[in-house]
Design an enzyme around this catalytic site. Structure first.
Site, mmCIF file in Angstrom:
data_model
loop_
_atom_site.group_PDB
_atom_site.id
_atom_site.type_symbol
_atom_site.label_atom_id
_atom_site.label_comp_id
_atom_site.label_asym_id
_atom_site.label_seq_id
_atom_site.Cartn_x
_atom_site.Cartn_y
_atom_site.Cartn_z
ATOM 1 N N HIS A 113 7.016 -9.107 3.313
ATOM 2 C CA HIS A 113 5.723 -9.767 3.070
ATOM 3 C C HIS A 113 5.889 -11.292 3.179
ATOM 4 C CE1 HIS A 113 2.136 -11.069 0.995
ATOM 5 N NE2 HIS A 113 1.827 -9.879 0.526
ATOM 6 N N GLU A 214 2.880 -9.145 7.921
ATOM 7 C CA GLU A 214 3.959 -8.349 7.346
ATOM 8 C C GLU A 214 4.400 -7.245 8.307
ATOM 9 O OE1 GLU A 214 2.483 -6.943 3.496
ATOM 10 O OE2 GLU A 214 1.067 -8.601 3.532
HETATM 11 O O1 LIG Z 1 -0.777 -9.593 -5.444
HETATM 12 P P1 LIG Z 1 0.308 -8.824 -4.749
HETATM 13 O O2 LIG Z 1 0.665 -7.548 -5.467
HETATM 14 O O3 LIG Z 1 1.519 -9.675 -4.480
HETATM 15 O O4 LIG Z 1 -0.249 -8.380 -3.336
HETATM 16 C C1 LIG Z 1 -0.704 -9.336 -2.431
HETATM 17 C C2 LIG Z 1 -1.264 -8.667 -1.180
HETATM 18 O O5 LIG Z 1 -0.225 -8.002 -0.529
HETATM 19 C C3 LIG Z 1 -0.553 -7.330 0.706
HETATM 20 O O6 LIG Z 1 -0.655 -8.193 1.718
HETATM 21 C C4 LIG Z 1 -1.750 -6.426 0.584
HETATM 22 O O7 LIG Z 1 -2.220 -6.051 1.856
HETATM 23 C C5 LIG Z 1 -2.868 -7.047 -0.204
HETATM 24 O O8 LIG Z 1 -3.827 -6.032 -0.499
HETATM 25 C C6 LIG Z 1 -2.375 -7.666 -1.491
HETATM 26 O O9 LIG Z 1 -3.441 -8.285 -2.154
#
Ligand SMILES: O=P(O)(O)OC[C@H]1O[C@H](O)[C@H](O)[C@@H](O)[C@@H]1O
Length: 259
Positions: A113, A214
Site C-alpha cells: 500500500h 497498490e
Molecule cells: O485506513 P486504512 O485501514 O489504513 O485503509 C486505508 C485505505 O486502504 C485501501 O487503499 C483501501 O482501498 C481503502 O478502502 C482504505 O480506506
C-alpha cells in the site's frame, strides 16, 4: 507520510509502504488490512537465495514469523521474508516471499500500500488501467468497467482493479515526472485517494499530496500447501514525464531522475 502519522504500536503508520497480509481490507474476518502492517520485523541475516536485481546496490533482508498472538486470530504458521533493494538510479524494489511453515494449506490475500508523494492530486493521472474491470469499494465492491483512458481525481476514489497489467504509471504534470510501478505475482491493483473524507491520522489537506496505487492479490486468494512459497515483486522508479512511447513497457532511453 501523513503530517499526523502515529509511530506507536498498535497504530499502523499512515505513510510509507504498509504491507497488507494476510488479508486485504475488510475482505475477511481479520482486522482491516490484516495484522502484519503493525508488526516489527527482524533482520534476516541468512536469507534463502534470491537472485539480486541487476541494478540494485544496497539491500536489506527482513523476516517476520507468526507470533503466538497472531496464531490466536489466524492459526497458520508462516515465514514472511521481505527484501528491500535500492537501485543505482533511485528505484526501489520490494520482494516479498511468504512460506507455509505449517502442516495444512492456507489462503491469504495481499497488497503493498505505497503512499506515493505527488505535487497535487488534481495535477496527476494514473495510466495503465484502461478498459479493465474494477470493484468500486465505495459501492459495496460493485463491478464496473473503466472506459476512461486515464484516471484523474476530483473526489474520493477507492477502486480494486482486477487482472491488471504489470506496469502502471502515475504521471505528475506539475513535477513533470512519472512514477513507474512494476509488479509481479499480484494481478490486482488498488487506486485510492480519500479526498476530503475523514481518515484517521491524516491531516486535513494531506489528501492533496499523495495517491495510493497498490499492487494486490485479492480477487483470487493465494493458496500455499505446507512447505510452499509465494513470491511477488514491486518495483518503483521515477522518470521524467514523456519518457515513454504510447505502449506501456516500451521505454525510450531516458535518464532516471531522483525523487
Ligand atoms: O485506513 P486504512 O485501514 O489504513 O485503509 C486505508 C485505505 O486502504 C485501501 O487503499 C483501501 O482501498 C481503502 O478502502 C482504505 O480506506
Amino acid at each position: 507520510m501523513s503530517s499526523k502519522a502515529i509511530f506507536q504500536p498498535p497504530t499502523p503508520i499512515r505513510g510509507g509502504i504498509p504491507v497488507l497480509f494476510p488479508q486485504y481490507s475488510n475482505t475477511g474476518p481479520l482486522p482491516s488490512h490484516g495484522f502484519v502492517r503493525n508488526r516489527f520485523w527482524k533482520i534476516d541475516t541468512n536469507p534463502p537465495h534470491l537472485p539480486s536485481h541487476p541494478s540494485s546496490n544496497a539491500r536489506i533482508d527482513l523476516i517476520l514469523r507468526s507470533s503466538e498472538d497472531d496464531l490466536k486470530i489466524w492459526p497458520h504458521k508462516y515465514e514472511f521474508r521481505l527484501r528491500v533493494a535500492l537501485g543505482h538510479q533511485g528505484d526501489l524494489t520490494l520482494t516479498p516471499r511468504v512460506k507455509n511453515s505449517d502442516r495444512t494449506p492456507f489462503n491469504f490475500t495481499f497488497a503493498f500500500h505505497p503512499y506515493f508523494s505527488v505535487s497535487d492530486i488534481s495535477e496527476i493521472q494514473v495510466e495503465g488501467l484502461h478498459n479493465l474491470d474494477y470493484l468500486d469499494q465505495q459501492k459495496n465492491r460493485t463491478r464496473f468497467t473503466d472506459h476512461c483512458k486515464v484516471i484523474t481525481f476530483n473526489s474520493q476514489l477507492d477502486r480494486l482493479y482486477l487482472s491488471t497489467p504489470n506496469k502502471i504509471r502515475i504521471v505528475d504534470h506539475k513535477k513533470k515526472k512519472t512514477i513507474v510501478v512494476h509488479k509481479e505475482g499480484q494481478v490486482d491493483a488498488v487506486v485510492w485517494n480519500p479526498w476530503e473524507k475523514k481518515v484517521s491520522d491524516l491531516g486535513v489537506e494531506d489528501y492533496r499530496r499523495f495517491v495510493a496505487v497498490e499492487s494486490a492479490a485479492v480477487e483470487k486468494p493465494i493458496t500455499l500447501k505446507p512447505g510452499e512459497e509465494w513470491k511477488g515483486v514491486l518495483q518503483m522508479s521515477v522518470v521524467p514525464s514523456g519518457c515513454f512511447t504510447g505502449k506501456l513497457g516500451h521505454k525510450k532511453s531516458c535518464i532516471h531522475s531522483h525523487t
